[in-house]
Design an enzyme around this catalytic site. Structure first.
Site, short mmCIF file in Angstrom:
data_model
loop_
_atom_site.label_atom_id
_atom_site.label_comp_id
_atom_site.label_asym_id
_atom_site.label_seq_id
_atom_site.Cartn_x
_atom_site.Cartn_y
_atom_site.Cartn_z
CG ASP A 67 -9.00 -8.88 -0.71
OD1 ASP A 67 -7.98 -8.22 -0.45
OD2 ASP A 67 -9.37 -9.86 -0.05
CG HIS A 68 -4.95 -4.99 -2.44
ND1 HIS A 68 -4.67 -4.34 -1.26
CD2 HIS A 68 -5.44 -4.04 -3.29
CE1 HIS A 68 -4.97 -3.06 -1.38
NE2 HIS A 68 -5.45 -2.86 -2.60
CD GLN B 265 -6.33 -13.25 4.39
OE1 GLN B 265 -7.51 -13.04 4.71
NE2 GLN B 265 -5.87 -14.43 4.04
CG HIS B 266 -5.41 -5.78 2.13
ND1 HIS B 266 -4.32 -5.38 1.38
CD2 HIS B 266 -4.92 -6.14 3.34
CE1 HIS B 266 -3.22 -5.47 2.11
NE2 HIS B 266 -3.55 -5.93 3.31
CG LEU B 267 -13.63 -8.77 1.81
CD1 LEU B 267 -13.51 -9.31 0.40
CD2 LEU B 267 -14.31 -9.81 2.69
#
Length: 497
Positions: free
Chosen positions: A295-296, A432-434
């Site tokens: 994730d970021h 929120q880029h899981l």
């Protein structure tokens, strides 16, 4: 009539599920059942204002999950519920993975170029198929006939924050990147957004709404998939709880598109996963489920904005409000890939119900080395998994984070949009880029699906969402998730005569 069987049962009506349902139901001979846990109208609502993030306290459109970002630091993950999923509540950032991202997938997955390869050239037709690019039109790089409108806010309409940030980045010598979906070198430039006249157009609105009246497509909302039933190495049925009733739906093909959190949770409930975790409940061993994800990380730098004078031109005040992000700086350096985000509004202003907050610059690590881990809820099969991000666990990520914050501070100073607030330190959060909880790959010991999104060793079962990304792309994942679903729909449809 409640269907008790379908050629294709899709679990999850988010971005990928909406694309799959629309594309697979184009064949009138293929019956499709889409099952979404979020409540509401099975026909997606009208597009929503892109400058508002409807994810605040009590919002029925999201589900919140707790995570540990790093030791001693808790965080919250926000995932969309209802048709359109997270694509219906996000910042409408619609940027493709880069050629380097997809080449790295190919080295993990194997197979090389071709019908099932994952080079940028393999993916490009599906990026083009999904989009209606309002700025560049139809070309070898862009599509103009797809369901998703893609546009970039004109520089003449940028907010003061964006205009000053871009000018500062250009003055500091960063190259321009006028089209972040062209696959070229990174730089400073406008953000492609899935926005039409100020309204967010998510895949639920773009794909599913247009297909909703097809007689071969059924959409259930407010329904929970309790498990997948398989025998002799093949999925046979899906166990659904709907309106308090338990239903068994026979599935010719089952496609799990429940997202990077709920997809592994469903596999675990179905006995699919690591035997060291599931124990006697193991039906089909796949150690890669939840084993690691990426994730970021985003470090936000709060600042006190310079007061702005009212616009002299009354027409300026009547313009469509800007999206949460109009432009950004992407760069690759020895410290790794970084994205600096000049948000046009504070998250207190953009999220209804949130308290007042200062505006921030976001500094995100777009190619983190650290990997997270997810395991089932210890007592409740339907409960939220336990999630640990392990952010900045790799020393190289720590160094990259320090460099990114220094760059953000430098741009803040050079742009004149504000000054860092004394006493407020940068805050580590998540973009929120899981991605990657059920990764694609050829090694059955570490991956969960093959290059066609088929679950290893289980016939008739596919996974199509960001959980199959071998690693999170170095740009936001939404456009790439839509591309994945466009392509996977072809893989799945090829199983029908």
């Amino acid at each position: 009539m409640v269907p008790r069987a379908a050629d294709v049962v899709i679990v999850g009506g988010g971005s990928c599920g909406s694309v799959l349902a629309a594309r697979l139901s184009e064949d009138p001979a293929c019956s499709v059942l889409l099952i979404e846990s979020g409540a509401g109208d099975p026909v997606p609502a009208s597009p929503t204002p892109a400058h508002i993030l409807p994810i605040g306290p009590g919002s029925p459109r999201v589900r919140l999950y707790s995570t540990t970002l790093r030791r001693g630091l808790a965080g919250t993950l926000v995932r969309g519920r209802g048709p359109g999923g997270s694509g219906a509540v996000n910042g409408a950032y619609f940027v493709r993975a880069t050629p380097a991202d997809l080449e790295s997938w190919g080295s993990t997955i194997g197979g090389g170029p071709g019908r099932t390869g994952w080079s940028y050239g393999d993916a490009l037709p599906y990026f083009r198929r999904s989009e209606n690019d309002r700025d560049f039109g139809s070309s070898s790089a862009h599509g103009a006939a797809g369901p998703v409108p893609v546009s970039r806010r004109p520089a003449g309409e940028w907010s003061t924050t964006t205009a000053r940030f871009v000018a500062a980045a250009e003055a500091m010598g960063f190259p321009g990147e006028p089209d972040k979906n062209a696959g070229g070198p990174p730089g400073i430039g406008p953000v492609p957004c899935n926005i039409d006249r100020g309204m967010r157009v998510d895949p639920g609105s773009a794909y599913l709404a247009a297909a909703a009246e097809r007689p071969n497509l059924t959409v259930w909302t407010g329904a929970t998939v309790a498990g997948l039933q398989s025998t002799a190495g093949a999925v046979r049925a899906v166990q659904v709880i709907r309106d308090g009733e338990s239903l068994l739906v026979e599935a010719g093909t089952a496609v799990v598109a429940a997202g990077a959190i709920e997809t592994p949770a469903l596999l675990w409930r179905s006995g699919i996963g690591d035997p060291r975790i599931l124990g006697a409940a193991t039906v089909h061993p796949l150690p890669g489920v939840g084993r690691e994800f990426s994730d970021h990380p985003e470090i936000t730098v709060p600042y006190d904005p310079v007061p702005r004078r009212p616009a002299a031109d009354p027409l300026v005040a009547e313009r469509v409000p800007p999206p949460i992000l109009e432009a950004c700086l992407n760069l690759n350096s020895g410290d790794g890939a970084v994205e600096i985000r000049p948000y046009t509004a504070s998250f207190g202003d953009a999220v209804p119900g949130n308290p007042r907050m200062p505006p921030v610059l976001g500094a995100a690590l777009m190619a983190p080395r650290g990997r997270g881990r997810m395991v089932p809820h210890p007592t409740d099969p339907l409960g939220a998994p336990r999630i640990e991000h392990h952010y900045l666990s790799d020393p190289r990520d720590k160094a990259a984070a320090v460099a990114a914050v220094d760059l953000a501070r430098g741009l803040l100073d050079a742009s004149g949009i504000g000054a860092p607030i004394d006493g407020m330190t940068p805050h580590l959060g998540t973009s929120q880029h899981l991605s990657g909880t059920c990764p694609m790959g050829s090694d059955v010991g570490t991956s969960v699906v093959d290059q066609c999104c088929r679950v290893h060793g289980i016939a008739g079962l596919y996974i199509v969402d960001t959980s199959v990304f071998p690693r999170v792309p170095s740009r936001g994942p939404h456009a790439t998730a839509v591309m994945l679903a466009e392509r996977a729909a072809e893989f799945i449809a090829s199983g029908f005569p």
